[in-house]
Motif scaffolding. Structure first.
Motif, PDB file in Angstrom:
ATOM      1  N   ASN A   1       0.822  -1.214   0.000  1.00 21.18           N
ATOM      2  CA  ASN A   1       0.000   0.000   0.000  1.00 21.18           C
ATOM      3  C   ASN A   1       0.856   1.264   0.000  1.00 21.18           C
ATOM      4  OD1 ASN A   1      -2.387  -1.528   0.100  1.00 21.18           O
ATOM      5  ND2 ASN A   1      -2.222  -1.725   2.305  1.00 21.18           N
ATOM      6  N   LEU A   2       1.912   1.244  -0.795  1.00 20.63           N
ATOM      7  CA  LEU A   2       2.804   2.395  -0.922  1.00 20.63           C
ATOM      8  C   LEU A   2       3.241   2.495  -2.373  1.00 20.63           C
ATOM      9  CD1 LEU A   2       4.526   4.662   0.403  1.00 20.63           C
ATOM     10  CD2 LEU A   2       6.311   2.949   0.740  1.00 20.63           C
ATOM     11  N   SER A   3       3.124   3.682  -2.946  1.00 26.54           N
ATOM     12  CA  SER A   3       3.527   3.876  -4.341  1.00 26.54           C
ATOM     13  C   SER A   3       3.991   5.302  -4.533  1.00 26.54           C
ATOM     14  CB  SER A   3       2.369   3.559  -5.298  1.00 26.54           C
ATOM     15  OG  SER A   3       1.279   4.442  -5.069  1.00 26.54           O
ATOM     16  N   GLY A   4       4.749   5.535  -5.592  1.00 25.41           N
ATOM     17  CA  GLY A   4       5.221   6.869  -5.897  1.00 25.41           C
ATOM     18  C   GLY A   4       6.105   6.866  -7.126  1.00 25.41           C
ATOM     19  N   ARG A   5       6.353   8.040  -7.653  1.00 19.23           N
ATOM     20  CA  ARG A   5       7.203   8.168  -8.830  1.00 19.23           C
ATOM     21  C   ARG A   5       8.679   8.257  -8.473  1.00 19.23           C
ATOM     22  NH1 ARG A   5       4.626   8.813 -13.468  1.00 19.23           N
ATOM     23  NH2 ARG A   5       2.398   9.245 -13.432  1.00 19.23           N
ATOM     24  N   ASN A   6       8.973   8.339  -7.207  1.00 15.65           N
ATOM     25  CA  ASN A   6      10.353   8.458  -6.749  1.00 15.65           C
ATOM     26  C   ASN A   6      10.723   7.169  -6.018  1.00 15.65           C
ATOM     27  OD1 ASN A   6      12.699   9.119  -5.150  1.00 15.65           O
ATOM     28  ND2 ASN A   6      12.261  11.277  -5.533  1.00 15.65           N
ATOM     29  N   LEU A   7      11.483   6.297  -6.673  1.00 14.98           N
ATOM     30  CA  LEU A   7      11.842   5.010  -6.073  1.00 14.98           C
ATOM     31  C   LEU A   7      12.647   5.207  -4.794  1.00 14.98           C
ATOM     32  CD1 LEU A   7      12.066   1.915  -6.091  1.00 14.98           C
ATOM     33  CD2 LEU A   7      14.059   2.150  -7.581  1.00 14.98           C
TER      34      LEU A   7
ATOM     35  N   THR B   1      11.466   3.689  -1.135  1.00 15.51           N
ATOM     36  CA  THR B   1      12.414   2.750  -0.525  1.00 15.51           C
ATOM     37  C   THR B   1      12.846   3.252   0.846  1.00 15.51           C
ATOM     38  OG1 THR B   1      13.245   2.119  -2.707  1.00 15.51           O
ATOM     39  CG2 THR B   1      14.609   1.550  -0.829  1.00 15.51           C
ATOM     40  N   ASP B   2      13.194   4.527   0.927  1.00 14.77           N
ATOM     41  CA  ASP B   2      13.611   5.106   2.206  1.00 14.77           C
ATOM     42  C   ASP B   2      12.494   5.054   3.234  1.00 14.77           C
ATOM     43  OD1 ASP B   2      16.024   5.625   1.064  1.00 14.77           O
ATOM     44  OD2 ASP B   2      15.760   7.789   0.891  1.00 14.77           O
ATOM     45  N   LEU B   3      11.265   5.312   2.786  1.00 16.99           N
ATOM     46  CA  LEU B   3      10.134   5.345   3.710  1.00 16.99           C
ATOM     47  C   LEU B   3       9.813   3.957   4.241  1.00 16.99           C
ATOM     48  CD1 LEU B   3       8.032   7.282   4.926  1.00 16.99           C
ATOM     49  CD2 LEU B   3       6.532   6.720   3.039  1.00 16.99           C
ATOM     50  N   LEU B   4       9.762   2.961   3.361  1.00 16.80           N
ATOM     51  CA  LEU B   4       9.380   1.612   3.770  1.00 16.80           C
ATOM     52  C   LEU B   4      10.487   0.924   4.565  1.00 16.80           C
ATOM     53  CD1 LEU B   4       6.985  -0.318   3.532  1.00 16.80           C
ATOM     54  CD2 LEU B   4       8.051  -1.296   1.504  1.00 16.80           C
ATOM     55  N   MET B   5      11.745   1.186   4.197  1.00 15.98           N
ATOM     56  CA  MET B   5      12.861   0.521   4.846  1.00 15.98           C
ATOM     57  C   MET B   5      13.493   1.380   5.942  1.00 15.98           C
ATOM     58  SD  MET B   5      14.571  -1.262   1.459  1.00 15.98           S
ATOM     59  CE  MET B   5      15.792  -2.164   2.417  1.00 15.98           C
ATOM     60  N   ARG B   6      12.841   2.505   6.264  1.00 15.80           N
ATOM     61  CA  ARG B   6      13.288   3.392   7.346  1.00 15.80           C
ATOM     62  C   ARG B   6      14.742   3.829   7.153  1.00 15.80           C
ATOM     63  NH1 ARG B   6       8.488   3.022   7.730  1.00 15.80           N
ATOM     64  NH2 ARG B   6       7.262   2.687   9.614  1.00 15.80           N
TER      65      ARG B   6
ATOM     66  N   CYS C   1       6.605  18.264  14.053  1.00 23.20           N
ATOM     67  CA  CYS C   1       7.789  17.400  14.052  1.00 23.20           C
ATOM     68  C   CYS C   1       7.522  16.084  14.788  1.00 23.20           C
ATOM     69  CB  CYS C   1       8.970  18.135  14.682  1.00 23.20           C
ATOM     70  SG  CYS C   1       9.629  19.445  13.633  1.00 23.20           S
ATOM     71  N   GLU C   2       6.668  16.113  15.791  1.00 22.92           N
ATOM     72  CA  GLU C   2       6.301  14.867  16.462  1.00 22.92           C
ATOM     73  C   GLU C   2       5.548  13.942  15.509  1.00 22.92           C
ATOM     74  OE1 GLU C   2       4.079  16.017  19.855  1.00 22.92           O
ATOM     75  OE2 GLU C   2       5.832  16.534  21.067  1.00 22.92           O
ATOM     76  N   ALA C   3       4.796  14.527  14.574  1.00 23.95           N
ATOM     77  CA  ALA C   3       4.012  13.724  13.635  1.00 23.95           C
ATOM     78  C   ALA C   3       4.829  13.261  12.437  1.00 23.95           C
ATOM     79  CB  ALA C   3       2.800  14.533  13.155  1.00 23.95           C
ATOM     80  N   PHE C   4       5.698  14.137  11.924  1.00 23.62           N
ATOM     81  CA  PHE C   4       6.390  13.828  10.676  1.00 23.62           C
ATOM     82  C   PHE C   4       7.900  13.683  10.812  1.00 23.62           C
ATOM     83  CE2 PHE C   4       2.478  16.059   9.383  1.00 23.62           C
ATOM     84  CZ  PHE C   4       1.933  15.088   8.562  1.00 23.62           C
ATOM     85  N   GLY C   5       8.465  13.996  11.966  1.00 20.70           N
ATOM     86  CA  GLY C   5       9.909  13.874  12.132  1.00 20.70           C
ATOM     87  C   GLY C   5      10.603  15.201  11.912  1.00 20.70           C
TER      88      GLY C   5
ATOM     89  N   PRO D   1       4.161   8.489   7.331  1.00 16.59           N
ATOM     90  CA  PRO D   1       5.551   8.130   7.640  1.00 16.59           C
ATOM     91  C   PRO D   1       5.656   7.072   8.732  1.00 16.59           C
ATOM     92  CG  PRO D   1       5.009  10.238   8.637  1.00 16.59           C
ATOM     93  CD  PRO D   1       3.835   9.856   7.789  1.00 16.59           C
ATOM     94  N   LEU D   2       4.685   7.030   9.647  1.00 16.52           N
ATOM     95  CA  LEU D   2       4.754   6.093  10.758  1.00 16.52           C
ATOM     96  C   LEU D   2       4.618   4.646  10.287  1.00 16.52           C
ATOM     97  CD1 LEU D   2       4.961   5.900  13.845  1.00 16.52           C
ATOM     98  CD2 LEU D   2       2.459   5.940  13.929  1.00 16.52           C
ATOM     99  N   LYS D   3       3.683   4.399   9.356  1.00 16.35           N
ATOM    100  CA  LYS D   3       3.440   3.040   8.870  1.00 16.35           C
ATOM    101  C   LYS D   3       4.104   2.749   7.531  1.00 16.35           C
ATOM    102  CE  LYS D   3      -0.960   2.443  11.300  1.00 16.35           C
ATOM    103  NZ  LYS D   3      -2.393   2.071  11.167  1.00 16.35           N
TER     104      LYS D   3
END
Length: 343
Positions: A190-196, A200-205, A245-249, A318-320
């Motif tokens: 359930n994650l997609s985008g035009r920027n690989l 990748t950074d978001l899913l793999m933290r 920042c607490e919500a998004f970093g 960003p959390l999930k």
């Protein structure tokens, strides 16, 4: 040179920007020094294509050599097209021990058992990513190299990123992936985008994920014409920034372009009994779009455009590590819950 090979060369040259063609051809390494210099001196795309066609025929280059050129460009310019994230689940005992050689042999073998006509090329990138190029065919046609699927997988992780995959091809890719990686299931993340890089950074933290509970240093004060207004606004502004920042970093966020929320909830309005008494849920979808969605949402919260604290519907991105959600009713009351879809 046959027509299919000619069309493939034309397509590859058309995709590669002129300013990147020289370095891409150098990395390819299929041209000798004289041929490379001749290509460097040509300016127009049409002349470049014609010259490369002549060189391919002179060097007797096959389709597999041409697909190498396309893969080099894709690997070095991954942030294009629409990428979809998938996740492997329920690993077997041997999942963590699968190396590149095993994966390459198993993946090709399993996929060719499922598809009679298929061309698979696998290349490992310097960042440990395994890139797979799949040209699909069927019982009646040879592999179509003009419409390949690209798959990126990091070994010893459950994450797979795919672009240009049709619904017909998905079950075959799924089965080949689970068998070659020793997992049980292959599901949408359930994650997609035009920027690989971003997904990748978001899913793999991989990005700087900082979720502070309190700012330790005061905000730098800005010069204002009225010091009373400045003092009055400083505390609310600091609170908004802290909650954003607490919500998004606190660091740089991955560059996502969209987030989709699909609503499946009961319609509630005492003035409209016809809709309220319907057994079927009320369905609609809400999509947020931006060149950099997470930074936009963070700025909206910190500037006061959006209310704070930030709703979990937005902070869950960003959390999930997801940008597609389904919102359903949570029991008979007016509240709702957010669940992840599984495909």
């Amino acid at each position: 040179m046959d027509e299919s090979k000619k069309r493939l060369v034309q397509r590859i040259i058309r995709r590669i920007p002129a300013k990147m063609l020289k370095t891409t051809l150098e990395k390819w390494g299929r041209l000798n020094g004289e041929q490379q210099r001749a290509m460097d001196s040509i300016q127009s795309k049409w002349a470049l294509t014609e010259s490369l066609l002549d060189i391919c025929e002179e060097n007797e280059l096959a389709v597999r050599h041409l697909t190498e050129l396309e893969m080099i460009y894709m690997i070095n310019n991954p942030d294009q097209g629409m990428w979809y994230a998938f996740q492997l689940t329920d690993p077997g005992d041997e999942a963590q021990s699968v190396d590149l050689m095993q994966f390459r042999e198993q993946f090709k073998s399993h996929l060719k058992e499922l598809v009679r006509e298929v061309s698979v090329k696998i290349k490992k990138h310097t960042d440990e990513a395994v890139w797979i190029r799949i040209a699909w065919g069927d019982a009646y046609s040879r592999p179509d190299h003009l419409k390949p699927t690209y798959v990126v997988h990091y070994l010893q992780t459950p994450y797979v990123f795919v672009t240009r995959l049709t619904s017909k091809q998905k079950p075959m890719l799924s089965q080949a992936m689970v068998l070659s990686t020793r997992y049980q299931y292959f599901k949408d993340a359930n994650l997609s985008g035009r920027n690989l890089t971003a997904i990748t950074d978001l899913l793999m933290r991989k990005y700087q994920q900082v979720f502070p509970t309190k700012y330790l240093s005061p905000l730098t004060e800005r010069k204002q014409t009225n010091p009373h207004i400045e003092r009055e606004q400083a505390k609310p502004a600091a609170n908004r920034l802290q909650m954003a920042c607490e919500a998004f970093g606190g660091g740089t966020l991955p560059q996502l372009q969209s987030a989709v929320y699909k609503l499946e909830t009961k319609f509630r309005d005492h003035t409209n009994t016809l809709m309220t008494e319907r057994e079927e849920p009320f369905r609609c979808a809400v999509k947020f779009s931006s060149k950099n969605l997470l930074e936009s949402l963070k700025n909206c919260a910190s500037s006061g455009i959006a209310s704070t604290p930030v709703t979990p519907l937005l902070s869950s991105i960003p959390l999930k590590g997801k940008n597609y959600f389904v919102i359903t009713d949570n029991g008979p009351g007016p509240s709702s819950q957010m669940r992840q879809t599984q495909n």
